[in-house]
Enzyme design. Structure first.
Site, mmCIF file in Angstrom:
data_model
loop_
_atom_site.group_PDB
_atom_site.id
_atom_site.type_symbol
_atom_site.label_atom_id
_atom_site.label_comp_id
_atom_site.label_asym_id
_atom_site.label_seq_id
_atom_site.Cartn_x
_atom_site.Cartn_y
_atom_site.Cartn_z
ATOM 1 N N LYS A 404 0.860 -1.187 0.000
ATOM 2 C CA LYS A 404 0.000 0.000 0.000
ATOM 3 C C LYS A 404 0.891 1.229 0.000
ATOM 4 O O LYS A 404 1.825 1.328 0.806
ATOM 5 C CB LYS A 404 -0.908 -0.015 1.237
ATOM 6 C CG LYS A 404 -1.542 1.330 1.578
ATOM 7 C CD LYS A 404 -2.195 1.296 2.959
ATOM 8 C CE LYS A 404 -2.514 2.695 3.460
ATOM 9 N NZ LYS A 404 -3.094 2.714 4.816
ATOM 10 N N TRP A 508 -9.557 0.305 0.891
ATOM 11 C CA TRP A 508 -10.672 0.991 1.584
ATOM 12 C C TRP A 508 -10.212 2.049 2.576
ATOM 13 O O TRP A 508 -10.934 2.370 3.520
ATOM 14 C CB TRP A 508 -11.580 -0.031 2.287
ATOM 15 C CG TRP A 508 -11.996 -1.147 1.403
ATOM 16 C CD1 TRP A 508 -12.719 -1.063 0.250
ATOM 17 C CD2 TRP A 508 -11.686 -2.532 1.582
ATOM 18 N NE1 TRP A 508 -12.887 -2.309 -0.301
ATOM 19 C CE2 TRP A 508 -12.255 -3.234 0.487
ATOM 20 C CE3 TRP A 508 -10.985 -3.250 2.555
ATOM 21 C CZ2 TRP A 508 -12.149 -4.614 0.352
ATOM 22 C CZ3 TRP A 508 -10.873 -4.628 2.406
ATOM 23 C CH2 TRP A 508 -11.459 -5.283 1.316
ATOM 24 N N HIS A 509 -9.060 2.612 2.353
ATOM 25 C CA HIS A 509 -8.556 3.655 3.250
ATOM 26 C C HIS A 509 -8.726 5.042 2.634
ATOM 27 O O HIS A 509 -7.966 5.961 2.935
ATOM 28 C CB HIS A 509 -7.081 3.402 3.593
ATOM 29 C CG HIS A 509 -6.848 2.115 4.330
ATOM 30 N ND1 HIS A 509 -5.582 1.583 4.517
ATOM 31 C CD2 HIS A 509 -7.714 1.257 4.920
ATOM 32 C CE1 HIS A 509 -5.690 0.443 5.192
ATOM 33 N NE2 HIS A 509 -6.973 0.228 5.438
ATOM 34 N N TYR A 510 -9.712 5.190 1.772
ATOM 35 C CA TYR A 510 -9.920 6.486 1.117
ATOM 36 C C TYR A 510 -10.358 7.532 2.145
ATOM 37 O O TYR A 510 -10.993 7.212 3.152
ATOM 38 C CB TYR A 510 -10.925 6.359 -0.035
ATOM 39 C CG TYR A 510 -12.245 5.711 0.301
ATOM 40 C CD1 TYR A 510 -13.334 6.470 0.732
ATOM 41 C CD2 TYR A 510 -12.428 4.341 0.166
ATOM 42 C CE1 TYR A 510 -14.552 5.884 1.017
ATOM 43 C CE2 TYR A 510 -13.642 3.746 0.452
ATOM 44 C CZ TYR A 510 -14.703 4.518 0.878
ATOM 45 O OH TYR A 510 -15.908 3.922 1.170
ATOM 46 N N HIS A 511 -10.019 8.783 1.873
ATOM 47 C CA HIS A 511 -10.225 9.835 2.857
ATOM 48 C C HIS A 511 -10.242 11.194 2.157
ATOM 49 O O HIS A 511 -9.897 11.322 0.987
ATOM 50 C CB HIS A 511 -9.116 9.806 3.917
ATOM 51 C CG HIS A 511 -7.720 9.763 3.356
ATOM 52 N ND1 HIS A 511 -7.165 8.612 2.823
ATOM 53 C CD2 HIS A 511 -6.768 10.720 3.218
ATOM 54 C CE1 HIS A 511 -5.940 8.853 2.395
ATOM 55 N NE2 HIS A 511 -5.671 10.133 2.609
#
Length: 571
Positions: A404, A508-511
């Site tokens: 990542k 799924w670590h979008y911000h």
């Protein structure tokens, strides 16, 4: 004031330790304050209205309920009694469920990457791979958080939902391979974010049972909180007449039958509406309520309450690329447990299990077929022609090593698609638009190669499968909707650069979208509007730690304590 200060410290200490669980349990909590929104009053009044019962919303509501009346509105259902959520062995099933009743709502970014947003109490903690790790101390300082309170808040969360993983032989081999690859030192088991290799925590207990942010509602005062499920907020209400700036004073929400309800703030300058609807939901709901880029709002025939062009801007998603490693020997089913925190801008993690991609039948085969949805929501490895090299009689087994990119420099945006809050907005992340992100991905793939080729990992790979073959094997499976490789070299193993571009997925670590300093201030109050805050991942411009859920839960608790302290001292 001194007496008030010590009274406040006592409140924080007691709320941390009195409610600590003696042991974990698979039994769902009996929340007397939780019910379906159908049949709720047409009009109601509270000190705090929290929109979104997710990773931040649940600890925030639990904390505020200790000294105020709280309404928590969640658009989805409860996570309990759903084995696709609660069992580690069923991981991925919820993500691949595309029904309207699913706890996961799929969306596809304009980049062609398949993604998901939570639609369940507990938010992303009810869907994710469970890894629990804190943010680094430097991150805490840069965010302007009080270190002592942040530490207390982490402990408050960990007392309910954090556990030490079993650390089986495959995960241990990955750890030793990372160390052999130079990702040092060995930091053992720790929740702390430290350069090197470590085993982190997990929200799955030793029985493989998931503990979500919804479990933090066990801390709530039942007399001070109401949790409504299947309550979809359509807009925030503002008072604008006779004021210098808009004042949030209520919300309109609909239950499952479509019946509209209104909830208002009680009289009092300290009462607030708090958006915790997530990275997509919070900027989307601000826009639907008339706060956002005026041209975009007018195009949707939305009355402009405040022109705020930064709403929906600064969207980031950490690109993730995974390499599948078939194993000649059985591999324990495990989610993320070990991580290599490199000094080159990437994190390397691992997840494995028997019968990956199907075959075998039984609970193991079905669970790991769903499990693959973590990395390939579009197809299963069983469908790949490249699998023919492996004997069809041999159950397919192995695991993923993934990298990542930390702190991606590429940035995107979010726009409204319709006026229906149930519809996904249009999202663009612009993966690898900045060349440095691509360079870091390549370095991450090179680190994975060193791990695979290490002596420590040799037992779990086929000797006659070079790394180039593994890249080609993985790349042959469609993991996104981006254009496939084409041209004369398409049949050749991809380069690391091609692999990064063509196999990029999300972790799924979008911000972003309501970033601190642009949409909200340092106290998470919406700039230019009274009695409205945003507290969730939409406010950050840089993802905390290797995996954010621990810090998002901490932030809910942290801000709940700060808000109550303000209420306590000003009364």
């Amino acid at each position: 004031m001194l007496d008030r200060f010590w009274s406040w410290r006592l409140f924080v200490a007691l709320s941390l330790f009195i409610h600590s669980p003696i042991c974990s349990s698979d039994k769902a909590p009996n929340y007397s304050f939780m019910r379906n929104a159908t049949g709720s009053p047409k009009t109601s009044y509270y000190d705090y209205i929290i929109i979104g019962g997710g990773t931040a919303g649940c600890p925030l509501a639990a904390t505020l309920s200790q000294n105020a009346s709280v309404l928590l509105l969640e658009r989805g259902g409860a996570p309990y009694d759903n084995p696709n959520i609660t069992r580690l062995s069923s991981f991925g099933a919820a993500l691949s469920d595309l029904s309207e009743a699913s706890p996961s709502q799929r969306f596809v970014s304009e980049d062609g990457v398949i993604n998901a947003r939570a639609r369940v109490l507990g938010g992303g903690s009810a869907l994710n791979a469970g890894f629990y790790t804190r943010a680094g101390t430097k991150y805490v300082r840069n965010m302007g958080w009080d270190g002592a309170l942040a530490n207390e808040s982490y402990q408050w969360v960990e007392a309910k939902v954090a556990f030490q993983p079993p650390m089986g032989p495959w995960q241990t081999a990955v750890r030793d391979g990372l160390l052999e690859a130079g990702i040092v030192p060995n930091n053992g088991f720790t929740y702390d974010h430290i350069n090197g290799t470590k085993f982190g925590g997990t929200i799955f207990d030793h029985n493989g049972h998931r503990h979500t942010a919804a479990d933090l509602l066990e801390y709530a005062d039942p007399k001070g909180i109401t949790v409504l499920l299947h309550a979809t907020v359509h807009r925030i209400l503002f008072r604008t007449r006779g004021t210098t700036k808009p004042i949030a004073n209520g919300v309109v929400y609909r239950d499952q039958t479509g019946q509209a309800h209104r909830a208002y703030l009680k009289e009092g300058a300290l009462n607030e509406i708090i958006l915790s609807a997530g990275t997509l939901g919070s900027p989307q709901l601000l826009m639907l309520s008339g706060v956002g880029p005026s041209a975009q709002l007018q195009a949707q025939n939305i009355t402009v309450v405040m022109d705020q062009p930064q709403v929906g801007q600064g969207m980031h998603d950490n690109p993730m690329n995974a390499v599948f490693i078939p194993s000649p020997v059985p591999v324990e089913v495990s989610l993320i447990e070990v991580v290599g925190i490199t000094g080159e801008g990437t994190y390397v993690e691992a997840a494995g299990g028997e019968n990956f991609g199907g075959g075998g039948g039984g609970s193991s085969g079905s669970s790991t077929r769903d499990y693959y949805a973590m990395f390939s929501p579009r197809a299963t490895l069983l469908e790949s022609n490249s699998m023919t090299k492996l004997s069809s009689a041999q159950p397919f087994q192995g695991g993923f090593l993934l990298e990542k990119v930390m702190g991606p420099l590429s940035t995107g945006h979010l726009e409204l698609k319709t006026r229906n809050p149930k519809d996904n907005p249009v999202v663009t992340f612009n993966y690898f638009q900045h060349p440095d992100d691509l360079k870091r991905c390549i370095r991450g793939i090179q680190t994975i190669e060193r791990v695979v080729q290490s002596k420590a990992f040799s037992r779990y790979k086929y000797a006659d499968m070079p790394f180039e073959y593994l890249l080609n094997l993985t790349a042959s499976t469609p993991v996104n909707l981006r254009p496939p490789r084409s041209g004369p070299g398409a049949s050749l193993p991809p380069s690391a650069e091609e692999f990064c571009q063509h196999t990029v997925t999300t972790i799924w670590h979008y911000h972003g979208g309501c970033v601190v300093g642009k949409v909200v201030d340092g106290d998470y109050k919406v700039i230019g509007i009274d009695r409205l805050r945003v507290i969730d991942m939409s406010t950050v411009g840089y993802c905390p730690g290797t995996n954010p859920q621990a810090t998002v839960m901490m932030l809910g608790r942290y801000m709940g304590v700060k808000i109550l302290k303000e209420r306590f001292t000003k009364k």
